[in-house]
Scaffold this active site. Structure first.
Site, PDB file in Angstrom:
ATOM      1  CB  SER A 124      -0.917   0.039   1.224  1.00  0.00           C
ATOM      2  OG  SER A 124      -1.920  -0.924   1.096  1.00  0.00           O
ATOM      3  CE  LYS A 170      -3.837   0.831  -1.188  1.00  0.00           C
ATOM      4  NZ  LYS A 170      -4.572   0.429   0.037  1.00  0.00           N
ATOM      5  CE1 TYR A 213      -4.050  -1.057  -5.332  1.00  0.00           C
ATOM      6  CE2 TYR A 213      -4.817  -3.325  -5.154  1.00  0.00           C
ATOM      7  CZ  TYR A 213      -4.480  -2.135  -4.557  1.00  0.00           C
ATOM      8  OH  TYR A 213      -4.557  -1.995  -3.200  1.00  0.00           O
ATOM      9  CE1 TYR A 244      -4.638   1.075   4.929  1.00  0.00           C
ATOM     10  CE2 TYR A 244      -3.084   0.081   6.465  1.00  0.00           C
ATOM     11  CZ  TYR A 244      -3.470   0.365   5.172  1.00  0.00           C
ATOM     12  OH  TYR A 244      -2.714  -0.060   4.132  1.00  0.00           O
ATOM     13  CB  VAL A 252      -0.121  -5.790   4.421  1.00  0.00           C
ATOM     14  CG1 VAL A 252      -1.444  -5.213   4.863  1.00  0.00           C
ATOM     15  CG2 VAL A 252      -0.048  -5.968   2.921  1.00  0.00           C
TER      16      VAL A 252
END
Lengths: 625, 625
Positions: free
Chosen positions: B80, B83, B205, B257, B275
């Site tokens: 992530s 991103k 992705y 998050y 992660v």
């Protein structure tokens, strides 16, 4: 006009404001006045009665300059804008752990008057929703409601820099109709999120919301947050810096209700809005802003308030993540002692030595704030300079602040350098109260090592030069006889004997004034042993002197007597026991009448000396510029 | 060692690192190594195979210095953490409006892999949840998947300053098991939030998530965000500043998050976690950080990563709302022309006039970054100085950046001051590329007014002095005859006539070299008409000269020839058509043999002149320090 007058609203208080910013405010006020939409809050009947055309903007800088336009001095009730300040109070008086136990810091997608609570943690989600603010209100100190009310009034008065009171009509209206808040309070009592009588907690909460303030007041309050918790008008420290950070964090994530994400993106200022139609924003290190315009949108935010903040953020680039940290500017300049010397006047021999060896002394001037990034730059430069320096003077004269991170890093650097071949010498550290901590950290660090510290860079540099010269076997400290003096170079043996005939040997003790500013100039002096200081009166500080030079053996002073016999332009004071030769100007002129070459030689040497000093001074100016 | 070598991991790449920061990293690494808890992500089978004891930290500064400890060069997949960079790419290539149409900026309390979408706006809530990131991935440019993959690889390679590749094993594992992401993509296709074949969008992705990077790479990528979008290693501009701000804003509110609120409170750095067990954080203007330690907690964040960031934020005071803006430091210093003069040498008459009237010229030196708060300070100081100045020189030499807000405010100030009694004179504006915009704004503003701009403060100051002197009817520009020259003051009429007898009148044209550095010194000169420049060679820049002084009528140059007949120490060049008197040193000495008083008088005057210049130079040094 003094700052308090400005706040208190002297009639033409804004007359001295700076045109460019005032012009902008006038323009944005005119432009946004055309925006219609929204309506004044009416869930409290009293709030619905407001004139919906009211519109004021106030900006307060971190040094207390105020800019205003429109209805910036019309009173209204503070409502939710009280929340961040009450939260700051709770942190200040109960500490973080206790406050975090009572109220969380998580944003919530819910409305400001939501009854939803964080049941897992048994606390309201954050202090900007009503539930959280009620929990925070309970933390106001005082045994009775009256005391708590007084403490609350005192808090807001110190924040606004004027006496703040409660709008009784709005207070009674809220008290009578605040059913939803009453429900929230009882829900919280039910799970022990509050512990006292909900009615008493609510009475204080309603009073807090009904404080009567103006846009000027709120701008100053916001500027207090922007100014690390110190009110910029009164210079009174209200919140510790660490708690200001917490308050701003929560304003940033939870201050604008549901509009938080878009606000952070579009405007990006820690802010808080109130249903009376006010929005405050704090730009750390710069300004506090308040916009007041009663009509609010469906999310509870002033329609014109948002429009002004959006424009101001764009126009003035005030977004939080607009970066104007510049770590490189910490390095003001660095130079070496071959080019810039201390104010100690040196003999030709010493000057020659310093011109050759002075590169081994580096002076590094730091400036601005020392924090992680700027200290990293500073220490990196230090490491680089250390590669070919025996001495490094680090001058903190222009450092106005050193945070904990900086102090610790510098302490670590001192330890790391202690056993290298380079000696660190610090200058101008304890002249500023804000560097107290650095002094302390350095003394702790130095335990076991000799930590060299000097009043200013000049004294530090002089010490380094002396060390270098001593190592080179220079003649510092030895006694000069007349024929070793540069001023008499080129005289024949016979001429030298003639001059010796009119010399008077003079001895002075430490602190003796050898010549005094304003006295008639009849002698000039050759220093044979010891050092003297040249001091001038500071005309803006009567009774104070500034040391402009020190002079060592082999050099002359008071030479201007030779030329015009005017008056002395400075004091010269013995730094220690001093021996010097005094030459009467009259006797010398008599001597020169028969032996003109004596005068021509002496004047030639003097011109050469001055010319050399001038050349060096110009080099120094060019380095310093 | 060059910066690229550092990144590419030369064997002892960290050898040159600064001890204090390296020491801290070693300590924190040792301390946090003891923290157990969490487990490597295993929802992608390939991720579960990682060695859970891996632990590396890397810090990259905004000028490309790298500090590392532990497994900072072990490759892992970016997940992530890709991103925010893909989001930056989308903004950079499609612009804000188009991107905001496809994905929102509102934080959500939901998990990162939530399938919940903002149905009102028909877009995912934000680009940090998987749904938003998939929408952003669709915006990668290129006609085919291969082109899009290549563009994506190029983006990340330019961010990391080395070639980045895909970890095929992890990519295949994600492709085979990414059912939930497939569900999200089809949900989005269903409501036209994405428009292309979901499988192709997902392939890109998954590849983006499977990029193989190290902690060093990610630290440099984060430092690119901290450095306003310019990669600090390659100096390549990757994102516009405005888009960096948007990326940081979204990282700040949505990067961690569910842990967002507490992270903002405790750590307060815009950050993103992945992660695979990595966390990056960007401290604008200072550093980029990456911590890599695979075991993650239930919220998906690296356990040790959070511990390191918490400690680092505390230890180095890196919280976003830690304020180190200092608007006051923009004022470097200000002085007036009675104390600090230009490098133009002046006659006694002119010096006297400037000592009396020079206060009407103020020089204000700005420094650092000009943004709203610092510009407000600058303009306020300008307003204050204007009260008793006829001319104000504003020197931008040390201003490294002026943002739009500053340019507009300064433009407004120029307009406001145009009709006051004070003339604004700008110096050193166009020497720096970063002040281009200011130059442009000022020229626009000046339309109709004469905007005075000079290469440097010295030239500006000289111009102001000339204006002031011209207004006082000084003799600038008139021709001097020998008996008006200060150097000959005190000579009898007869002595004067004797000197005139050995004078040679000389005429030079503009650009003529009157004397040249290194030439034997046989004449000294008295300037009768015109001005000349004194220039020295810059020894560090062969062929380049620096103007150290200019000299006007009534003054002498080359006087040192009188003393030692050595060589010239500088070039002197005619600025215009110049008339001067040359005096042969030999002839003068012959004259003095019979008339010693001629030499005594001239040397006395010279000494007095040098002494006065020296006094002034020392005053200047004391003002400049």
């Amino acid at each position: 006009m003094n700052k308090l007058d400005l706040i208190r609203g002297a009639p033409n208080a804004d007359g001295g404001a700076l045109a460019p910013i005032q012009d902008y405010l006038n323009e944005i006020h005119a432009r946004v006045s055309k925006i219609e939409g929204g309506a004044p809050a009416d869930y409290i009947p009293e709030l619905g009665k407001v004139d919906p055309t009211l519109f004021g903007i106030a900006i307060a800088t971190v040094d207390g300059q105020l800019y205003t336009v429109g209805d910036a001095r019309v009173p209204f009730t503070i409502q939710s804008v009280s929340k961040p300040f009450m939260y700051g109070y709770a942190l200040q008086h109960h500490g973080r752990p206790r406050v975090l136990q009572k109220v969380g810091v998580e944003p919530t997608g819910e409305a400001f008057n939501s009854i939803v609570l964080d049941e897992a943690a048994n606390r309201p989600f954050n202090p900007m929703v009503n539930a959280g603010a009620i929990a925070v209100a309970e933390m106001m100190q005082g045994d009775t409601l009256k005391q708590r009310t007084n403490n609350m009034l005192e808090l807001f008065s110190s924040l606004a820099a004027r006496k703040i009171d409660i709008d009784e009509a709005v207070y009674k209206s809220e008290l009578a109709t605040g059913h939803r808040n009453r429900a929230i309070a009882y829900m919280m009592l039910n799970t022990a999120m509050i512990e006292h009588d909900p009615e008493e907690v609510l009475e204080l909460y309603f009073r807090q919301c009904a404080l009567s303030v103006t846009a000027c007041d709120l701008a100053v309050m916001a500027a207090t947050l922007a100014n690390d918790g110190t009110n910029p008008v009164t210079d009174h420290k209200i919140f510790d810096t660490q708690y200001v950070r917490d308050v701003l964090t929560v304003m940033n994530s939870c201050g604008m209700y549901d509009y938080a994400g878009e606000w952070a993106y579009e405007v990006g200022m820690p802010a808080k809005s109130g249903v009376s139609g006010c929005i405050i924003a704090a730009i750390p290190g710069q300004i506090g802003i308040c916009v007041y315009a009663p009509p609010i949108d469906s999310q509870g935010n002033s329609v014109r308030g948002i429009a002004v903040c959006q424009d101001m953020s764009r126009e003035f680039q005030l977004h939080s993540f607009y970066n104007h940290t510049n770590v490189r500017s910490v390095l003001r300049r660095d130079y070496r002692a071959d080019l810039v010397r201390s104010n100690r006047l040196r003999t030709l021999e010493e000057r020659t030595l310093l011109a050759e060896e002075g590169r081994k002394i580096a002076v590094l001037e730091a400036q601005g704030a020392l924090f992680f990034g700027s200290t990293e730059q500073l220490l990196r430069k230090l490491t680089e300079l250390a590669e070919n320096s025996k001495y490094i003077v680090v001058d903190f004269k222009r450092v106005h602040h050193a945070d904990n991170a900086a102090c610790k890093l510098i302490g670590r650097a001192v330890r790391a350098m202690a056993n290298s071949g380079t000696e660190l010498v610090f200058a101008s550290i304890d002249t500023e109260g804000s560097l107290d901590r650095l002094t302390r950290v350095l003394s702790e660090t130095a335990e076991g090592h000799a930590l060299r510290q000097f009043r200013d860079a000049d004294a530090a540099l002089e010490w380094c030069e002396d060390q270098l010269l001593a190592g080179k076997g220079s003649s510092v400290g030895t006694k000069f006889s007349l024929n070793q003096i540069n001023l008499f170079d080129g005289l024949t043996v016979e001429e030298c004997r003639l001059v010796e005939g009119i010399v008077r040997p003079l001895v002075f003790d430490k602190g003796d004034v050898i010549m005094r500013e304003g006295d008639p100039a009849k002698l000039f002096f050759v220093l044979a042993r010891g050092t003297v200081s040249v001091e001038i009166k500071l005309h803006d500080k009567p009774g104070r002197h500034k040391r402009v030079a020190s002079i060592g053996p082999g050099l002359t002073f008071g030479e201007m007597a030779l030329l015009d016999g005017g008056t002395r332009s400075a004091d010269v004071i013995a730094n220690e026991k001093v021996i010097c030769y005094g030459l009467g100007v009259e006797e010398l002129h008599e001597l020169a009448a028969e032996h003109p070459n004596v005068m021509i030689t002496i004047l030639g040497n003097l011109t050469r000396e001055f010319s050399e000093r001038l050349r060096h001074a110009n080099e120094e100016i060019s380095v310093l510029e």
